[in-house]
Design an enzyme around this catalytic site. Structure first.
Site, PDB file in Angstrom:
ATOM      1  NE  ARG A 105      38.077  16.311  60.935  1.00  0.00           N
ATOM      2  CZ  ARG A 105      36.919  16.911  60.653  1.00  0.00           C
ATOM      3  NH1 ARG A 105      36.905  17.940  59.805  1.00  0.00           N
ATOM      4  NH2 ARG A 105      35.802  16.520  61.229  1.00  0.00           N
ATOM      5  CG  ASP A 159      45.824  20.060  55.952  1.00  0.00           C
ATOM      6  OD1 ASP A 159      44.637  19.788  56.187  1.00  0.00           O
ATOM      7  OD2 ASP A 159      46.371  21.128  56.315  1.00  0.00           O
ATOM      8  NE  ARG A 176      51.131  23.390  55.042  1.00  0.00           N
ATOM      9  CZ  ARG A 176      50.159  23.164  54.141  1.00  0.00           C
ATOM     10  NH1 ARG A 176      49.128  22.396  54.464  1.00  0.00           N
ATOM     11  NH2 ARG A 176      50.240  23.726  52.943  1.00  0.00           N
TER      12      ARG A 176
END
Length: 262
Positions: free
Chosen positions: A50, A52, A197
């Site tokens: 998944r 973002d 990130r």
């Protein structure tokens, strides 16, 4: 039959991959297009991971089950004709029922692009991250090397992460540089939510001198997310590949070729 798809998308237009009530996600739009090609039947896709909101994919892999007999080309060109321009199916293959886009994968690859320039770029907006000062890339590379291997990456894990274990095997973390643009290439057996990130954000702190390479290594061993730098922007993050056993005979599930430094 079970069909596997290779997909690329520009994440700026969507609220991430995962289906949402408002319907503005990559999965929602893909399910709708596949359903039309399947004769207006409900189709549900399952992805390798998944992504973002704002995160892109040069190669996402998904699968779905259907009893609609269609040529493989219909699941590519036919579906693409119904998708928004920010999403494209690159390939489609029939696979065995043992294949699962998420659970059959043994690795994932990501790239992050970071522009270091005093002024933000309007032409690259949403496609690269941005920092306004030069960075010490040598120190960043040294720090990156200390993160390689099998570790508990809790310090780089989002609080809402649903992974059963924070222990991951980070096999690659390379940093390339050209004309003020940095490219981070990461490869692991799996990634935690926001892990890439958070690592890029921590390496940026090393690059600007707020942390040393030893500090970053100590931060990893502390397994404490609250002590780490904030999560960096999603703009420059790309899912670039997913690894599968050869028995499934998938086309290349890695697409780094289109993501070269200038």
């Amino acid at each position: 039959m079970r069909i596997a798809l290779g997909i690329e998308y520009d994440g700026r237009a969507f609220a991430g991959w995962q289906s949402q009530p408002h319907g503005n996600t990559v999965q929602d739009r893909l399910n709708q297009a596949l359903g039309q090609i399947a004769g207006n039947r409900q189709v549900v896709t399952h992805a390798a991971g998944r992504t973002d909101a704002g995160v892109h994919a040069a190669m996402q892999v998904a699968h779905f089950d259907t009893d609609a007999a269609r040529p493989m080309n219909a699941w590519v060109r036919g579906v693409n004709a119904l998708l928004p321009p920010e999403v494209a199916v690159v390939w489609a293959r029939e696979v065995s029922d043992e294949f699962h886009a998420r659970f059959s994968a043994f690795s994932r690859s990501y790239s992050y692009f970071l522009l270091t320039h005093p002024v933000r770029s309007c032409l690259l907006a949403g496609k690269v991250g941005w920092y306004h000062q030069p960075l010490d890339v040598g120190a960043m590379r040294e720090a990156a090397s200390r993160l390689l291997g099998r570790h508990d990456f809790s310090s780089f894990r989002a609080s809402e992460c649903q992974a059963k274990s924070p222990v991951k095997d980070l096999q690659r973390l390379d940093i390339a540089e050209a004309d003020g643009l940095l490219r981070f290439d990461l490869h692991a057996d799996a990634f935690l939510h926001h892990m890439v990130r958070n690592i890029v954000g921590a390496l940026l702190y090393v690059g600007k001198g707020a942390l040393s390479p030893a500090d970053l290594q100590a931060l990893m061993h502390a397994r404490d997310r609250t002590s780490a730098p904030p999560t960096f922007m999603p703009d420059g993050l790309y899912l670039t590949g997913v690894g599968y056993p050869e028995i499934f005979r998938l086309p290349s599930a890695c697409n780094e070729a289109r993501l070269k430094l200038r």
